[in-house]
Scaffold this active site. Structure first.
Site, PDB file in Angstrom:
ATOM      1  N   ARG A   1       0.466  14.840  13.163  1.00  0.00           N
ATOM      2  CA  ARG A   1       0.863  14.150  12.062  1.00  0.00           C
ATOM      3  C   ARG A   1       1.150  16.004  10.707  1.00  0.00           C
ATOM      4  NH1 ARG A   1      -1.252   9.003   9.204  1.00  0.00           N
ATOM      5  NH2 ARG A   1       0.530   8.898   7.728  1.00  0.00           N
TER       6      ARG A   1
ATOM      7  N   CYS B   1      -5.762  12.544  12.727  1.00  0.00           N
ATOM      8  CA  CYS B   1      -5.655  11.381  12.236  1.00  0.00           C
ATOM      9  C   CYS B   1      -5.626  10.997  13.515  1.00  0.00           C
ATOM     10  CB  CYS B   1      -5.173  10.711  11.633  1.00  0.00           C
ATOM     11  SG  CYS B   1      -3.579  10.388  11.605  1.00  0.00           S
TER      12      CYS B   1
ATOM     13  N   ASP C   1       4.523   1.101  12.226  1.00  0.00           N
ATOM     14  CA  ASP C   1       3.852   0.090  11.161  1.00  0.00           C
ATOM     15  C   ASP C   1       3.639  -1.349  11.356  1.00  0.00           C
ATOM     16  OD1 ASP C   1       2.894   2.547   9.996  1.00  0.00           O
ATOM     17  OD2 ASP C   1       3.637   1.688   7.825  1.00  0.00           O
TER      18      ASP C   1
ATOM     19  N   ARG D   1      -8.407  -0.224   4.391  1.00  0.00           N
ATOM     20  CA  ARG D   1      -8.017   0.711   3.434  1.00  0.00           C
ATOM     21  C   ARG D   1      -6.812  -0.104   3.177  1.00  0.00           C
ATOM     22  NH1 ARG D   1      -5.713   4.820   7.573  1.00  0.00           N
ATOM     23  NH2 ARG D   1      -4.195   4.932   5.312  1.00  0.00           N
TER      24      ARG D   1
ATOM     25  N   LYS E   1       0.805  -1.027   0.147  1.00  0.00           N
ATOM     26  CA  LYS E   1      -0.061  -0.314   0.381  1.00  0.00           C
ATOM     27  C   LYS E   1       1.311   0.954   0.037  1.00  0.00           C
ATOM     28  CE  LYS E   1      -1.682   1.620   4.073  1.00  0.00           C
ATOM     29  NZ  LYS E   1      -1.598   2.808   4.157  1.00  0.00           N
ATOM     30  N   ASN E   2       2.225   1.619   1.158  1.00  0.00           N
ATOM     31  CA  ASN E   2       2.900   2.823   1.088  1.00  0.00           C
ATOM     32  C   ASN E   2       3.267   2.566  -0.194  1.00  0.00           C
ATOM     33  OD1 ASN E   2       1.294   2.878   3.096  1.00  0.00           O
ATOM     34  ND2 ASN E   2       2.464   2.043   4.885  1.00  0.00           N
TER      35      ASN E   2
HETATM   36  N1  EPU Z   1       6.485  14.945  10.448  1.00  0.00           N
HETATM   37  C1  EPU Z   1       6.802  15.460  10.799  1.00  0.00           C
HETATM   38  N2  EPU Z   1       6.049  17.171  10.551  1.00  0.00           N
HETATM   39  C2  EPU Z   1       6.488  16.612   8.405  1.00  0.00           C
HETATM   40  C3  EPU Z   1       5.934  15.102   8.060  1.00  0.00           C
HETATM   41  C4  EPU Z   1       6.172  14.310   9.235  1.00  0.00           C
HETATM   42  O1  EPU Z   1       6.928  16.541  11.991  1.00  0.00           O
HETATM   43  O2  EPU Z   1       6.249  17.217   7.736  1.00  0.00           O
HETATM   44  C5  EPU Z   1       6.189  13.821  12.169  1.00  0.00           C
HETATM   45  C6  EPU Z   1       4.707  13.017  11.985  1.00  0.00           C
HETATM   46  O3  EPU Z   1       3.984  13.953  12.510  1.00  0.00           O
HETATM   47  C7  EPU Z   1       5.175  11.439  12.443  1.00  0.00           C
HETATM   48  C8  EPU Z   1       6.469  11.574  11.760  1.00  0.00           C
HETATM   49  O4  EPU Z   1       6.948  12.331  11.795  1.00  0.00           O
HETATM   50  O5  EPU Z   1       4.850  11.302  13.944  1.00  0.00           O
HETATM   51  C9  EPU Z   1       6.329  10.665  10.552  1.00  0.00           C
HETATM   52  O6  EPU Z   1       5.596  10.785   9.718  1.00  0.00           O
HETATM   53  P1  EPU Z   1       6.430  10.338   8.508  1.00  0.00           P
HETATM   54  O7  EPU Z   1       5.736  12.062   7.496  1.00  0.00           O
HETATM   55  O8  EPU Z   1       7.152   9.882   7.996  1.00  0.00           O
HETATM   56  O9  EPU Z   1       4.829   9.058   7.756  1.00  0.00           O
HETATM   57  P2  EPU Z   1       3.777   8.891   6.201  1.00  0.00           P
HETATM   58  O10 EPU Z   1       4.541   9.702   5.234  1.00  0.00           O
HETATM   59  O11 EPU Z   1       2.992  10.666   6.839  1.00  0.00           O
HETATM   60  C10 EPU Z   1       4.340   6.537   6.289  1.00  0.00           C
HETATM   61  C11 EPU Z   1       3.363   5.644   6.335  1.00  0.00           C
HETATM   62  C12 EPU Z   1       2.909   5.022   7.670  1.00  0.00           C
HETATM   63  C13 EPU Z   1       3.580   4.794   8.072  1.00  0.00           C
HETATM   64  C14 EPU Z   1       4.813   5.995   8.414  1.00  0.00           C
HETATM   65  C15 EPU Z   1       6.362   5.895   8.516  1.00  0.00           C
HETATM   66  C16 EPU Z   1       2.054   6.295   3.865  1.00  0.00           C
HETATM   67  C17 EPU Z   1       0.979   6.324   3.261  1.00  0.00           C
HETATM   68  N3  EPU Z   1       2.214   6.288   5.117  1.00  0.00           N
HETATM   69  O12 EPU Z   1       3.243   7.906   6.439  1.00  0.00           O
HETATM   70  O13 EPU Z   1       1.838   4.387   7.742  1.00  0.00           O
HETATM   71  O14 EPU Z   1       3.712   5.235   9.090  1.00  0.00           O
HETATM   72  O15 EPU Z   1       5.461   6.883   6.667  1.00  0.00           O
HETATM   73  O16 EPU Z   1       6.952   5.617   8.522  1.00  0.00           O
HETATM   74  O17 EPU Z   1       3.031   5.769   3.277  1.00  0.00           O
HETATM   75  C18 EPU Z   1       0.391   3.054   7.720  1.00  0.00           C
HETATM   76  O18 EPU Z   1       0.467   2.104   6.819  1.00  0.00           O
HETATM   77  O19 EPU Z   1      -0.381   2.196   8.482  1.00  0.00           O
HETATM   78  C19 EPU Z   1       0.828   4.005   8.155  1.00  0.00           C
HETATM   79  C20 EPU Z   1       0.667   4.676   8.783  1.00  0.00           C
END
Ligand code: EPU
Length: 425
Positions: free
Chosen positions: A121, A116, A307, A400, A23-24
């Site tokens: 986030r 969320c 995850d 999802r 998915k990711n």
């Molecule tokens: N963060 C910030 N500022 C930003 C971006 C992120 O503070 O501008 C913080 C977030 O709040 C969070 C941490 O950094 O605490 C990690 O966020 P990241 O941006 O790395 O994650 P994401 O891209 O929002 C993806 C996956 C998540 C997975 C995370 C970490 C997708 C669609 N989602 O999220 O997947 O947990 O990377 O590996 O790729 C899931 O599949 O259940 C899921 C939540």
């Protein structure tokens, strides 16, 4: 009508399960298709609600998304630049359209997704990166109005955000000059995305390391790529097999073993037995199930993925002693602890990022809910080993991200069925 899963615990799992496309990774590859007028075909595309939601957004924007079996073709010839709240709020990954829109059209109007189930986030890292590249953001009425011709610069991320790295990588492909992303996310999904972008004519180097260099090009073209296998799904079935595997054992096929090394190490330290038959196959034999306590601190890749934290917490309930689960990535991703406690687990949540699990406890089937996607998997796995019936509610989270969950578990021998919930008078 809302649905629930009913699981009869105590059935042994035997046989084979095949892991689906990730998915990711899939969601980001779909967004990459917005960078070109030509068709992009993605195979090994999982059949998931999140994929459907993203396709609905791309269709709203004017792209054509055509699904045939496990392949999805996207053609974004004439598209608009607006991603409205109704679609973005259903799935945070929708903000990944920002990079491609800015790169191709120099503007984007994307709704702010809000918080969320697992925390606040914020998007500051993505915004700051694009601002450094010359974009101007106006945040008004819940929308990000973004404009600017992107220029290559050196960007140092405050933390290695997966989403920010991907969005900036997408944006930089068509920027003027070379962009360097430092402290970039190193997750394997970065490599999958860079491979597709390069197949489309981009010049991305270093994906999978903390320094990614993207030399902007004038135009991208169509390409075909298979979505990589889902490391989180593979890790989830590994936990299922360890806790509920029968005499014949469980083979996990198409498991991206290279991407699960620290998770494997953590499990093996508890006495868990499984073999990496080859790069893509795991075999989990019947075992004594005398596991010692787990120590987990989730981390950025190559650390153990957040995850897999919920599934590990469930695993810890079946380990002897006191397991420590520390969630480093998210501020509030332990909501599943309360659900597992409903099933007789002994879990102390010391603070929203630290839990102690006292084991081993016999779990008892109960009504529980999916608190988020991965918390949902934890309660399903708990249901497999609990006494009696477990009824899992709020399935929209699970749908999802786990393709054909009941079918895959049933084929292994689990007793699990989905039913409509009848209103209680
Ligand atoms: N963060 C910030 N500022 C930003 C971006 C992120 O503070 O501008 C913080 C977030 O709040 C969070 C941490 O950094 O605490 C990690 O966020 P990241 O941006 O790395 O994650 P994401 O891209 O929002 C993806 C996956 C998540 C997975 C995370 C970490 C997708 C669609 N989602 O999220 O997947 O947990 O990377 O590996 O790729 C899931 O599949 O259940 C899921 C939540």
């Amino acid at each position: 009508m809302p649905q629930q899963l009913v699981i009869t615990g105590g059935q042994a799992l035997n046989g084979e399960v095949t892991i689906s496309g990730a998915k990711n990774s899939a969601l980001k590859l779909i967004c990459a298709a917005l960078l070109t007028e030509e068709p992009v075909t993605l195979t090994n595309m999982p059949d998931l609600k999140d994929v459907e939601t993203l396709c609905a957004l791309l269709t709203f924007m004017g792209a054509a998304c055509k699904r045939e079996g496990d392949s999805l073709t996207i053609q974004a010839t004439n598209i608009g630049v607006r991603a409205p709240y109704e679609l973005v709020s259903k799935m945070r990954a929708s903000i990944l359209v920002l990079g491609p829109l800015l790169a191709r059209f120099g503007r984007a109007e994307v709704a702010m997704p809000g918080g969320c189930a697992i925390g606040d986030r914020p998007l500051d890292i993505t915004q700051h990166g694009f601002e450094q590249m010359g974009a101007r953001f106006i945040l008004e009425h819940g929308m990000m109005w973004v404009k600017g011709k992107l220029k290559g610069v050196q960007i140092h991320l405050r933390l290695p955000s997966v989403g920010a790295t991907e969005n900036l990588m997408l944006g930089a492909t068509l920027a003027e000059g070379t962009t360097v992303i430092e402290n970039a996310a190193c997750e394997p999904e970065m490599v999958d995305l860079a491979n597709l972008l390069n197949a489309m004519g981009a010049k991305v180097k270093g994906a999978g390391t903390s320094r990614i260099e993207i030399e902007g090009v004038q135009k991208l073209h169509g390409a075909t790529q298979a979505v990589m296998a889902d490391r989180i799904e593979a890790g989830s079935y590994l936990v299922a097999a360890l806790l509920a595997g029968g005499d014949k054992g469980v083979t996990v096929r198409r498991s991206p073993n290279f991407a699960l090394k620290t998770f494997f190490e953590m499990l093996r330290a508890t006495g868990a037995k499984f073999e990496e038959i080859d790069e893509n196959t795991l075999f989990v034999p019947a075992q004594s199930r005398h596991f010692t306590a787990v120590e987990l601190m989730t981390d950025y890749y190559p650390g153990v993925a957040t995850d897999l934290q919920a599934q590990t917490m469930l695993f810890a309930t079946q380990c002897d002693g006191i397991s420590k689960i520390y969630e480093k990535i998210y501020e509030n991703r332990m909501m599943h602890a309360a659900e597992l406690r409903n099933m007789n687990a002994s879990i102390e949540v010391i603070n929203p990022q630290l839990a102690l699990v006292h084991g081993k406890t016999k779990l008892s089937g109960a009504h529980v809910k999916c608190t988020d996607l991965r918390g949902g998997m934890a309660v399903v796995l708990a249901g497999l080993v609990a006494d009696g019936y477990t009824v899992v509610h709020d399935l929209h989270h699970l749908d999802r991200g786990y393709e054909k969950l009941e079918q895959k578990l049933s084929a292994l021998g689990a007793k699990i069925k989905r039913e409509e919930i009848e209103a209680v008078a």
